[in-house]
Design an enzyme around this catalytic site. Sequence first.
Site, mmCIF file in Angstrom:
data_model
loop_
_atom_site.group_PDB
_atom_site.id
_atom_site.type_symbol
_atom_site.label_atom_id
_atom_site.label_comp_id
_atom_site.label_asym_id
_atom_site.label_seq_id
_atom_site.Cartn_x
_atom_site.Cartn_y
_atom_site.Cartn_z
ATOM 1 N N GLY A 73 20.674 4.126 -5.111
ATOM 2 C CA GLY A 73 21.425 4.830 -4.083
ATOM 3 C C GLY A 73 22.838 4.314 -3.935
ATOM 4 N N SER A 74 23.025 3.008 -4.086
ATOM 5 C CA SER A 74 24.373 2.441 -3.954
ATOM 6 C C SER A 74 25.306 2.973 -5.037
ATOM 7 C CB SER A 74 24.305 0.906 -4.026
ATOM 8 O OG SER A 74 23.639 0.378 -2.907
ATOM 9 N N GLN A 182 17.210 6.901 2.954
ATOM 10 C CA GLN A 182 16.085 6.710 3.867
ATOM 11 C C GLN A 182 15.407 8.027 4.235
ATOM 12 O OE1 GLN A 182 14.765 3.837 4.965
ATOM 13 N NE2 GLN A 182 16.286 2.511 4.001
ATOM 14 N N GLY A 203 14.833 5.849 -5.603
ATOM 15 C CA GLY A 203 13.400 5.929 -5.867
ATOM 16 C C GLY A 203 12.554 4.900 -5.157
ATOM 17 N N THR A 240 21.857 4.965 -22.389
ATOM 18 C CA THR A 240 20.524 5.474 -22.717
ATOM 19 C C THR A 240 19.691 5.629 -21.460
ATOM 20 O OG1 THR A 240 20.613 4.375 -24.866
ATOM 21 C CG2 THR A 240 18.442 5.040 -24.072
ATOM 22 N N CYS A 327 19.602 -5.518 2.543
ATOM 23 C CA CYS A 327 20.780 -5.790 1.723
ATOM 24 C C CYS A 327 21.663 -6.883 2.324
ATOM 25 C CB CYS A 327 21.605 -4.514 1.550
ATOM 26 S SG CYS A 327 20.659 -3.160 0.832
#
Length: 396
Positions: A73-74, A182, A203, A240, A327
């Site tokens: 997400g970051s 979230q 995820g 990849t 975090c």
Amino acid sequence: MEKRFVYADNAATTKVSKEVLDAMYPYFTEEYGNASSIYGLGRNSKKAIEASREKVAKAIGAEPSEIYFTSCGSESDNWAIRGTCQRLKAKGKNHIITSVFEHHAILHTCQALEKEGYEVTYLPVSPLGFVNPDDVKNAIREDTAIVSIMYSNNEIGTIQPIAEIGAVCREKGVIFHTDAVQAVGNVEIDVKAQNIDLLSLSGHKIHAQKGIGAIYVRKGLALPNLIFGGAQERSKRAGTENVPAIVGLGTAIEIATADIKSKNEKVTAMRNRLIDGILQLPRTRLNGDREKRLAGNCNISIEGVEGESLLLMLDMNGICASSGSACTSGSLDPSHVLLALGLKHEVAHGSLRLSISAETTDEDIDYILEVVPNIVNRLRDMSPLWEHIIKGESFN
């Protein structure tokens, strides 16, 4: 009291589910081909990636061509904001609008851009943790490049009026991004109906593995390349593809969004029991709105208790919890989210975030409600300040 293990920090990360692990496994073993290869093994991986892209798109009301896979997400947040600003800089748009209690992936990106000459407006939030759409409207200027407001807060769980904010941005012709890390899998999302131009998701918040995320980019927008190199992700993000993780994300988001209403009814009932039980302790307060919050989020400030001590003693009793964002758990500073609500520093230091999921049981809630009061009372008895606190003014 028999000790048990209770995981109540799902806002930090979730356990990879068996269904997700089973879906991923073949792409570690038999189906290990590079998706850019033209032979059958590679084509199988490519098909799996595209199938997952369709699942992610369906989960948020998007089209598959609008989904790009990222590492987290970051990364998606950074790409959305930096990419938009880079693209619109030539048009003289160097103004960003966000809120004071965003995730640090947003705040630190904006702070970095300020050093590059961009101007950022940090909107306040209400004492219950909401951004006012009128504040967004009033802050938009001719040189505004992007508005970024999180869908739901990672610490206190408040769900923002995203559709209203999106409508304001669409009316003003400004790009609207939301960090929905979230929210995905926990609330119904429709990027078209809610006027969302860019959306970030991850995820590991929905029982997929860590290290996989995605970004929705509305058709018609063209973000500059994030990574240069190969032609992966339609030449926008070289490297990849992590096929097992992408497959896992597709499976996880499909499961998470299959019946959100039913899941939320179950989780909300447990959350409310948790909130009501802890609030029976004196000098406690719920942070965030009681109703407009994520089903699994319980964030309570407990006066006279230091957050780190509380978490360590909970851990000794087998309970995994948090005092805020994972975090920033290594920081001694009080939560910027709680300070934004108007809490005093000493009160913000004593916050407890319990984030439960559909895997949480009623017995888990019983155990938490048995353990937490005992720990709080013990810590207060040990505190040289507690007697002074109960004789002084209470917090709001």
